[in-house]
Each structure stands twice: as C-alpha cells, then as structure tokens.
Design a protein around this motif. Structure first.
Motif, short mmCIF file in Angstrom:
data_model
loop_
_atom_site.label_atom_id
_atom_site.label_comp_id
_atom_site.label_asym_id
_atom_site.label_seq_id
_atom_site.Cartn_x
_atom_site.Cartn_y
_atom_site.Cartn_z
N TYR A 158 0.83 -1.20 0.00
CA TYR A 158 0.00 0.00 0.00
C TYR A 158 0.87 1.25 0.00
O TYR A 158 1.82 1.36 0.78
N GLN A 159 0.52 2.18 -0.88
CA GLN A 159 1.16 3.48 -0.92
C GLN A 159 0.11 4.56 -0.68
O GLN A 159 -1.03 4.43 -1.15
N PRO A 160 0.45 5.63 0.04
CA PRO A 160 -0.53 6.68 0.33
C PRO A 160 -1.03 7.34 -0.96
O PRO A 160 -0.28 7.55 -1.90
N ILE A 161 -2.31 7.66 -0.98
CA ILE A 161 -2.90 8.41 -2.09
C ILE A 161 -2.73 9.89 -1.79
O ILE A 161 -3.15 10.37 -0.73
N GLU A 162 -2.13 10.62 -2.72
CA GLU A 162 -1.91 12.05 -2.52
C GLU A 162 -3.21 12.81 -2.77
O GLU A 162 -3.89 12.58 -3.78
N PRO A 163 -3.56 13.74 -1.88
CA PRO A 163 -4.80 14.51 -2.07
C PRO A 163 -4.65 15.54 -3.18
O PRO A 163 -3.54 16.00 -3.48
N ASN A 164 -5.77 15.91 -3.79
CA ASN A 164 -5.75 17.00 -4.76
C ASN A 164 -5.83 18.33 -4.02
O ASN A 164 -5.74 18.37 -2.78
N GLU A 165 -6.00 19.41 -4.76
CA GLU A 165 -5.97 20.74 -4.13
C GLU A 165 -7.12 20.96 -3.15
O GLU A 165 -7.04 21.82 -2.27
N LYS A 166 -8.18 20.15 -3.25
CA LYS A 166 -9.30 20.26 -2.32
C LYS A 166 -9.21 19.25 -1.17
O LYS A 166 -10.11 19.17 -0.34
N GLY A 167 -8.13 18.48 -1.15
CA GLY A 167 -7.97 17.49 -0.10
C GLY A 167 -8.69 16.19 -0.38
O GLY A 167 -8.80 15.33 0.49
N HIS A 168 -9.17 16.01 -1.60
CA HIS A 168 -9.90 14.79 -1.97
C HIS A 168 -8.93 13.73 -2.47
O HIS A 168 -7.90 14.04 -3.07
N LEU A 169 -9.29 12.47 -2.21
CA LEU A 169 -8.44 11.34 -2.59
C LEU A 169 -9.09 10.55 -3.72
O LEU A 169 -10.28 10.24 -3.68
N LEU A 176 -13.80 7.70 -8.90
CA LEU A 176 -14.37 8.83 -8.16
C LEU A 176 -13.36 9.34 -7.13
O LEU A 176 -12.47 8.59 -6.72
N TYR A 177 -13.55 10.57 -6.73
CA TYR A 177 -12.82 11.10 -5.59
C TYR A 177 -13.63 10.84 -4.33
O TYR A 177 -14.86 10.74 -4.37
N LEU A 178 -12.94 10.74 -3.20
CA LEU A 178 -13.60 10.74 -1.90
C LEU A 178 -13.07 11.94 -1.12
O LEU A 178 -11.86 12.21 -1.14
N GLY A 179 -13.96 12.63 -0.46
CA GLY A 179 -13.56 13.81 0.30
C GLY A 179 -14.59 14.15 1.36
O GLY A 179 -15.70 13.61 1.37
N ILE A 180 -14.21 15.03 2.26
CA ILE A 180 -15.07 15.40 3.38
C ILE A 180 -15.93 16.60 3.00
O ILE A 180 -15.43 17.61 2.53
N GLN A 181 -17.24 16.44 3.22
CA GLN A 181 -18.20 17.51 2.94
C GLN A 181 -19.13 17.61 4.14
O GLN A 181 -19.86 16.68 4.45
N GLU A 182 -19.06 18.76 4.84
CA GLU A 182 -19.90 18.99 6.02
C GLU A 182 -19.75 17.87 7.03
O GLU A 182 -20.73 17.37 7.60
N GLY A 183 -18.50 17.44 7.25
CA GLY A 183 -18.21 16.46 8.30
C GLY A 183 -18.46 15.01 7.93
O GLY A 183 -18.30 14.14 8.77
N LEU A 184 -18.84 14.76 6.68
CA LEU A 184 -19.11 13.39 6.24
C LEU A 184 -18.30 13.06 4.99
O LEU A 184 -17.98 13.95 4.19
N LEU A 185 -17.97 11.79 4.84
CA LEU A 185 -17.21 11.34 3.68
C LEU A 185 -18.16 11.17 2.50
O LEU A 185 -19.16 10.46 2.60
N ARG A 186 -17.83 11.86 1.39
CA ARG A 186 -18.70 11.83 0.21
C ARG A 186 -17.90 11.50 -1.04
O ARG A 186 -16.68 11.58 -1.06
N TYR A 187 -18.64 11.15 -2.10
CA TYR A 187 -18.03 10.91 -3.41
C TYR A 187 -18.08 12.19 -4.24
O TYR A 187 -19.03 12.98 -4.13
N PHE A 188 -17.07 12.35 -5.11
CA PHE A 188 -17.03 13.48 -6.03
C PHE A 188 -16.62 12.98 -7.42
O PHE A 188 -15.87 12.01 -7.54
N THR A 189 -17.10 13.66 -8.44
CA THR A 189 -16.77 13.29 -9.81
C THR A 189 -15.34 13.70 -10.15
O THR A 189 -14.66 14.35 -9.34
#
Length: 247
Positions: A158-169, A176-189
């Motif tokens: 396992y190697q760490p996934i580097e976050p994008n400029e919004k902190g999404h992985l 998909l990206y995964l990131g925190i939105q209003e305190g919850l883990l959400r999917y992003f396009t």
C-alpha cells in the motif's frame, strides 16, 4: 417401558438443542455510534444511486466476508464497514463468501474508525487487506476527528494516495474522488462535483424545474410586453394614416 423412556428422553433433548443453519448469515456486531451508521448508509446510498443502471457490482456495509482457505465459515472472516466488489452480480447476499464468489475480494474498502478501532484499522486490517485480500483501494475515515487517509496497492504494498488541491483522494477502482463535505465522507466526480443522494438529486431536480418554470414565465411576460408594444405602435401609425402592415 425402557424404549418409551428412551424416546421421551430423546424428545426432551431435541427441544433444547438448536442446530446452526447450514448457510450462515453475516456475523458482524452493531456499528458503534449513530454517526458511524449514518456514514455507512450515506456511502452505500450514494453509490447505489450513482450506479443505478449498472448490474456488475456489489456494495455492502458491516457485512461479514468469509475467506478461509479451507472454505470454512467458522474461521477467517472479517467485516469491513463498507466495501465494493466490481465485476460481480448485483444481488442481495447474506454475507460475502469468497470461495462462492469466484475467489473475488473487495476492490475498495472503507473503514469508519473510532478510538477503540483505530489501531486495528490502521495496522492489522491494513495488513490483512494488503496481503490477503489484495484490495486495490483502502481508505479510513474518522467521523469525529475528520482524519482521512487512503492507500492504493502497487507491487503488493500500500502506498498513500496524494490529495488533490481540495484534499480529496482519488479511487482508481471507483473512478471517483472521496472527500469530506460537512463532516461526512462523500463521493465526487472527476470534475470534483458532489455525488448527490437520491433525496438531494430529487431536490436539485425540483429546484431546476422551478427555475425553468420561472424562466418560462419571464419569457412569456416579455413576449406579451413586446406584443403590447407592437400593438401600440401599430395604433399610433394608423392615427397617422399609415398602414403598419406596409412598413
């Protein structure tokens, strides 16, 4: 008399013995908190909605994965908080039994950590998912501290996934990206747009319909005003003995 007594003893014993079912259900404990439960449901609901037209995946939360090399459900099992298997039939299951699923393990696993499970999720489970499951994408998320980390499998490690400029992985497996939105883990396009829940999607459609209705009303009012303006101009021309149709 002896035979009758023996039969009675057998009947008495049979009423006390509970035989285990042949096909075991999932054997996972309840989730730790309401927030953990809400997070798991959110991940499940959003992905099911996004992929509603797909039939080639299986997603589940807090469900036992049986992976014994001896094909025994009494040994070697683990229940991730949330996991996704790709390239499989989309149907309900009592549990995920690797040897009954063509040897398939999850493509993505997400653990919702807490103080009592953090060490297990970050050490033991990480090693298990890396070495035994060979799960390509592994994430953990703490809904209280908002700690979020992700890993991808390369060359067996396992190697760490580097976050994008919004902190999404980025999850290569989900696309998909995964990131925190209003305190919850959400999917992003890929364009970093939030993947909505069915309820959010319905609300967006409702708002879009209202906007379209308002736009149509404004256009209708504008057309009516233009028609009235044209009629006034035509009336003025007629007063001047000018036929507006000849202009």
């Amino acid at each position: 008399m002896i035979i009758a007594q023996a039969q009675q003893q057998i009947e008495d014993i049979s009423t006390d013995v509970i035989f285990p079912p042949g096909d075991l259900y999932s054997d996972e404990p309840p989730v730790e908190t309401e927030l953990h439960l809400r997070q798991i449901i959110l991940l499940f609901k959003c992905l099911e909605w996004l992929w509603k037209d797909r039939t080639d995946f299986y997603a589940a939360g807090n469900l036992t994965i049986y992976y014994s090399p001896h094909q025994k459900k009494s040994e070697d099992f683990r229940g991730p908080d949330f996991f996704v298997v790709l390239g499989t039939e989309r149907k309900t299951r009592k549990s995920w039994v690797v040897w009954e699923e063509n040897g398939k393990y999850p493509n993505v696993i997400i653990e919702i950590v807490s103080p009592s499970t953090a060490n297990t999720d970050k050490e033991y489970k990480k090693e298990l998912y890396q070495n035994t499951f060979r799960t390509p994408d592994y994430f953990w998320f703490d809904p209280y501290s908002l700690e979020f980390a992700g890993f991808y499998l390369t060359n067996g490690k396992y190697q760490p996934i580097e976050p994008n400029e919004k902190g999404h992985l980025w999850s290569e497996q989900l696309g998909l990206y995964l990131g925190i939105q209003e305190g919850l883990l959400r999917y992003f396009t890929t364009e970093d747009e939030l993947i909505p829940t069915p309820e959010e999607s319905a609300e967006l459609e409702s708002q879009r319909a209202k906007i379209e209705a308002q736009r149509a009303k404004i256009e209708s009012q504008r057309a009516e005003m233009e028609a009235q303006k044209a009629e006034r101009l035509a009336a003025k021309l007629r007063e001047l003995n000018i036929d507006p149709d000849t202009i």
